[in-house]
Design an enzyme around this catalytic site. Structure first.
Site, PDB file in Angstrom:
ATOM      1  N   LYS A  32       5.011 -23.005 -15.380  1.00  0.00           N
ATOM      2  CA  LYS A  32       5.598 -21.716 -14.997  1.00  0.00           C
ATOM      3  C   LYS A  32       7.106 -21.837 -14.817  1.00  0.00           C
ATOM      4  O   LYS A  32       7.864 -20.992 -15.299  1.00  0.00           O
ATOM      5  CB  LYS A  32       4.921 -21.237 -13.707  1.00  0.00           C
ATOM      6  CG  LYS A  32       5.356 -19.872 -13.238  1.00  0.00           C
ATOM      7  CD  LYS A  32       4.238 -19.158 -12.497  1.00  0.00           C
ATOM      8  CE  LYS A  32       3.957 -19.721 -11.127  1.00  0.00           C
ATOM      9  NZ  LYS A  32       4.934 -19.293 -10.111  1.00  0.00           N
ATOM     10  N   SER A  33       7.555 -22.884 -14.133  1.00  0.00           N
ATOM     11  CA  SER A  33       8.994 -23.032 -13.877  1.00  0.00           C
ATOM     12  C   SER A  33       9.761 -23.150 -15.187  1.00  0.00           C
ATOM     13  O   SER A  33      10.811 -22.516 -15.376  1.00  0.00           O
ATOM     14  CB  SER A  33       9.240 -24.290 -13.043  1.00  0.00           C
ATOM     15  OG  SER A  33       8.651 -24.160 -11.785  1.00  0.00           O
ATOM     16  N   ARG A  37      12.488 -20.398 -17.087  1.00  0.00           N
ATOM     17  CA  ARG A  37      13.841 -20.869 -17.419  1.00  0.00           C
ATOM     18  C   ARG A  37      14.121 -20.793 -18.911  1.00  0.00           C
ATOM     19  O   ARG A  37      15.256 -20.505 -19.327  1.00  0.00           O
ATOM     20  CB  ARG A  37      14.031 -22.298 -16.895  1.00  0.00           C
ATOM     21  CG  ARG A  37      14.173 -22.366 -15.371  1.00  0.00           C
ATOM     22  CD  ARG A  37      13.828 -23.737 -14.838  1.00  0.00           C
ATOM     23  NE  ARG A  37      14.123 -23.911 -13.420  1.00  0.00           N
ATOM     24  CZ  ARG A  37      13.335 -23.499 -12.417  1.00  0.00           C
ATOM     25  NH1 ARG A  37      12.206 -22.850 -12.667  1.00  0.00           N
ATOM     26  NH2 ARG A  37      13.668 -23.721 -11.152  1.00  0.00           N
ATOM     27  N   GLY A 105       8.302 -14.754  -7.301  1.00  0.00           N
ATOM     28  CA  GLY A 105       9.514 -15.147  -6.597  1.00  0.00           C
ATOM     29  C   GLY A 105      10.505 -15.825  -7.528  1.00  0.00           C
ATOM     30  O   GLY A 105      11.707 -15.532  -7.506  1.00  0.00           O
ATOM     31  N   ARG A 133       8.979 -11.148   0.809  1.00  0.00           N
ATOM     32  CA  ARG A 133       9.567 -12.498   0.774  1.00  0.00           C
ATOM     33  C   ARG A 133      11.086 -12.478   0.976  1.00  0.00           C
ATOM     34  O   ARG A 133      11.756 -11.523   0.587  1.00  0.00           O
ATOM     35  CB  ARG A 133       9.177 -13.182  -0.546  1.00  0.00           C
ATOM     36  CG  ARG A 133       7.666 -13.355  -0.611  1.00  0.00           C
ATOM     37  CD  ARG A 133       7.225 -14.032  -1.867  1.00  0.00           C
ATOM     38  NE  ARG A 133       7.646 -15.421  -1.912  1.00  0.00           N
ATOM     39  CZ  ARG A 133       7.442 -16.206  -2.960  1.00  0.00           C
ATOM     40  NH1 ARG A 133       6.836 -15.728  -4.048  1.00  0.00           N
ATOM     41  NH2 ARG A 133       7.843 -17.460  -2.930  1.00  0.00           N
ATOM     42  N   ASP A 332       3.888 -26.515  -3.984  1.00  0.00           N
ATOM     43  CA  ASP A 332       2.853 -25.539  -4.346  1.00  0.00           C
ATOM     44  C   ASP A 332       1.447 -26.127  -4.273  1.00  0.00           C
ATOM     45  O   ASP A 332       0.464 -25.412  -4.514  1.00  0.00           O
ATOM     46  CB  ASP A 332       3.109 -25.013  -5.763  1.00  0.00           C
ATOM     47  CG  ASP A 332       4.389 -24.190  -5.819  1.00  0.00           C
ATOM     48  OD1 ASP A 332       4.789 -23.627  -4.779  1.00  0.00           O
ATOM     49  OD2 ASP A 332       5.002 -24.107  -6.905  1.00  0.00           O
ATOM     50  N   LYS A 359       5.877 -18.288   0.953  1.00  0.00           N
ATOM     51  CA  LYS A 359       5.431 -18.249  -0.442  1.00  0.00           C
ATOM     52  C   LYS A 359       4.753 -16.904  -0.715  1.00  0.00           C
ATOM     53  O   LYS A 359       4.980 -15.947   0.002  1.00  0.00           O
ATOM     54  CB  LYS A 359       4.501 -19.437  -0.720  1.00  0.00           C
ATOM     55  CG  LYS A 359       5.215 -20.784  -0.602  1.00  0.00           C
ATOM     56  CD  LYS A 359       6.299 -20.923  -1.649  1.00  0.00           C
ATOM     57  CE  LYS A 359       7.069 -22.214  -1.509  1.00  0.00           C
ATOM     58  NZ  LYS A 359       8.245 -22.260  -2.393  1.00  0.00           N
ATOM     59  N   ARG A 409      -2.651 -19.220  -5.619  1.00  0.00           N
ATOM     60  CA  ARG A 409      -3.010 -20.613  -5.323  1.00  0.00           C
ATOM     61  C   ARG A 409      -4.043 -20.704  -4.197  1.00  0.00           C
ATOM     62  O   ARG A 409      -4.826 -21.652  -4.154  1.00  0.00           O
ATOM     63  CB  ARG A 409      -1.760 -21.439  -5.009  1.00  0.00           C
ATOM     64  CG  ARG A 409      -0.791 -21.460  -6.196  1.00  0.00           C
ATOM     65  CD  ARG A 409       0.182 -22.591  -6.163  1.00  0.00           C
ATOM     66  NE  ARG A 409       1.317 -22.298  -7.032  1.00  0.00           N
ATOM     67  CZ  ARG A 409       1.333 -22.465  -8.357  1.00  0.00           C
ATOM     68  NH1 ARG A 409       0.274 -22.927  -8.980  1.00  0.00           N
ATOM     69  NH2 ARG A 409       2.407 -22.153  -9.055  1.00  0.00           N
TER      70      ARG A 409
HETATM   71  C1  S3P Z   1       9.990 -22.850  -8.166  1.00  0.00           C
HETATM   72  C2  S3P Z   1      10.427 -23.346  -6.971  1.00  0.00           C
HETATM   73  C3  S3P Z   1       9.595 -23.400  -5.754  1.00  0.00           C
HETATM   74  C4  S3P Z   1       8.116 -23.183  -6.048  1.00  0.00           C
HETATM   75  C5  S3P Z   1       7.901 -22.068  -7.027  1.00  0.00           C
HETATM   76  C6  S3P Z   1       8.619 -22.355  -8.331  1.00  0.00           C
HETATM   77  C7  S3P Z   1      10.911 -22.846  -9.319  1.00  0.00           C
HETATM   78  O1  S3P Z   1      10.025 -22.404  -4.867  1.00  0.00           O
HETATM   79  O2  S3P Z   1       7.402 -22.927  -4.868  1.00  0.00           O
HETATM   80  O3  S3P Z   1       6.521 -21.901  -7.282  1.00  0.00           O
HETATM   81  O4  S3P Z   1      10.449 -22.684 -10.463  1.00  0.00           O
HETATM   82  O5  S3P Z   1      12.110 -23.015  -9.102  1.00  0.00           O
HETATM   83  P1  S3P Z   1      11.258 -22.672  -3.854  1.00  0.00           P
HETATM   84  O6  S3P Z   1      12.454 -22.944  -4.655  1.00  0.00           O
HETATM   85  O7  S3P Z   1      11.413 -21.414  -3.059  1.00  0.00           O
HETATM   86  O8  S3P Z   1      10.793 -23.820  -3.020  1.00  0.00           O
END
Ligand code: S3P
Length: 452
Positions: A32-33, A37, A105, A133, A332, A359, A409
């Site tokens: 996902k991250s 990006r 988020g 959030r 996570d 979260k 989750r």
């Molecule tokens: C993420 C960063 C984390 C994580 C989220 C994905 C990201 O959050 O919990 O699921 O892709 O940068 P935080 O940066 O708020 O810790």
């Protein structure tokens, strides 16, 4: 209001029952991250970016839609295969409608950073969970860089109208919370600023933004800072060029079948092409300390990211103490680790979990409730969680219905638990699983799990 499916659909209850041994090979969806990006950096580049293995979950699709509303051309060319024709650094256009990030988020916060470096105004919104959030952590540095918050709900929450800076300023920013999202928002805004933008983090968080910026042609240097931190320096106003991104499988999604295989007696599975970036593998480190049989096979690298196939076999686990400095590398994964801890012999202590409170739900409270409703003793002591395991004495009873609080989750962790408890475990709403792991139930059934 949000228009994403999970926030508008009727609740989707599900039940997981004691499974026969899990077996087989699966590839869980893309990370996902990295998927967020890839779309954002593709949109900020000149030329075409080609992405394969993109996570086609609701969170990432919302980021894709936001990129097209901001002027990039985003197209799906096949399953998981996408192209982005970008507008270049600083080139976003004013979006004709609200950018709706649904439950995400990461999408909302990273795109706020990207918009903050462009001379456009955009309205950001999301579902009821995202509206709760905290966003001040993102807005603070972006305002320092020249962005203006034109409108925000009470407590600086969504919906937020943000005007990007006409002449963004580079800043040196020490992040007050360990958050890759805050770091990434500052770096994305810093792309349009002259000179050097510097982020200092006292605890290293996932570094996908830094790695991908390099991959797209930016100059980024990273040096250690203190015992566990890093100092990241981005040279501003680079010309980013479209790139090819191969998205590996998401370790945070792999965590669910992985823990299920450890808990269901006789299981032996392989999870293919899982990203093994050390800033994401705190769960694997911890589970190994607990006695888990997790083997890395065929370790390799692509686009600067490490990956491997993971062979996972049923294991008798023992409780451990998880140190607070490991939290960013497994932030996570605590709900599913807590489930594993409930089956372990002895007590597991997880320290320094403050960030879990903000979260998709208050994940600290939701995880404790998940276990308690299924007969497990859990103590919350400040930011620490202590779980009493059933190992050596039997299995946790189960039989509870878990409140998932719009949190994917929590839903997946509860269903994993139900595969190994004495009696089935139910969840009130599994709809939000689609935000990060489309096909979760089918994948688990393919391994032999009884979820329905
Ligand atoms: C993420 C960063 C984390 C994580 C989220 C994905 C990201 O959050 O919990 O699921 O892709 O940068 P935080 O940066 O708020 O810790």
């Amino acid at each position: 209001m949000s228009s994403t499916a999970s926030s508008t659909a009727a609740p989707m209850p599900l039940v997981a029952r004691g499974a026969r041994p899990l077996a087989g090979r699966v590839r869980v969806p893309g990370d996902k991250s990295i998927s967020h990006r890839a779309l954002i950096l593709g949109a900020l580049s000149v030329g075409r970016t080609t992405v394969t293995g993109l996570l086609e979950g609701e969170d990432v699709l919302a980021t894709g839609k936001a990129m097209s509303l901001l002027g990039a051309t985003v197209a799906r060319t096949g399953p998981g295969a996408w192209t982005v024709d970008g507008v270049g650094v600083g080139g976003f256009a004013a979006p004709p409608e609200t950018l709706d990030f649904g439950n995400a988020g990461t999408g909302s916060r990273l795109v706020m950073g990207a918009v903050a470096g462009c001379p456009v105004t955009a309205m950001f919104d999301g579902d009821a969970s995202l509206r709760r959030r905290p966003m001040r952590r993102i807005l603070d540095p972006l305002v320092k860089m020249g962005a203006t918050v034109l409108q925000a709900a009470e407590g600086d929450r969504l919906p937020i109208m943000l005007a990007g800076a006409r002449d963004p300023l580079p800043i040196v920013y020490a992040t007050p919370v360990p958050s890759a999202q805050v770091k990434s928002a500052v770096l994305l805004a810093g792309l349009s600023a002259p000179g050097e933008t510097v982020v200092i983090e006292s605890e290293a968080t996932r570094d996908h933004t830094e790695k991908m910026l390099l991959h797209f042609g930016a100059t980024v240097t990273v040096v250690p800072e203190g015992a566990h931190g890093r100092r990241i320096t981005l040279k501003g106003q680079p010309e980013l060029h479209g790139a090819t991104v191969v998205v590996p499988a998401d370790p945070s999604s792999a965590a669910f079948p992985l823990v299920a295989a450890l808990l269901v007696p006789g299981s032996d599975i392989v999870l293919e092409t899982v990203m093994t970036n050390p800033l994401r593998t705190g769960l694997i480190t911890t589970l190994r300390e607990m006695g888990a049989a997790i083997e890395e096979v065929d370790a390799r690298e692509d686009g600067g990211e490490a990956m491997a196939d993971l062979r996972v076999r049923f294991s008798e686990l023992s409780g451990v103490e998880v140190p607070p400095e490991r939290a960013p590398a497994m932030i996570d994964e605590y709900p599913v680790l807590a489930v594993a801890a409930a089956f372990a012999r002895g007590t597991t202590v997880m320290r320094g979990l403050k960030e879990l409170r903000v979260k998709e739900s208050d994940r600290l409270a939701a995880t404790a409730d998940l276990l308690r409703v299924n007969g497990v003793t859990v103590t919350l002591d400040g930011d620490d969680m202590i779980v009493e395991g059933f190992g050596g004495k039997g299995r946790p009873p189960g039989g509870g219905t878990v409140a998932t609080h719009m949190d994917h989750r929590i839903a997946m962790s509860a269903l994993v638990m139900g595969l190994a408890t004495e009696t089935p475990v139910a969840v009130d709403d599994a709809a939000f699983i689609a935000t990060s792991f489309p096909g979760f139930v089918e994948t688990m059934r393919g391994l032999g799990a009884d979820i329905g």
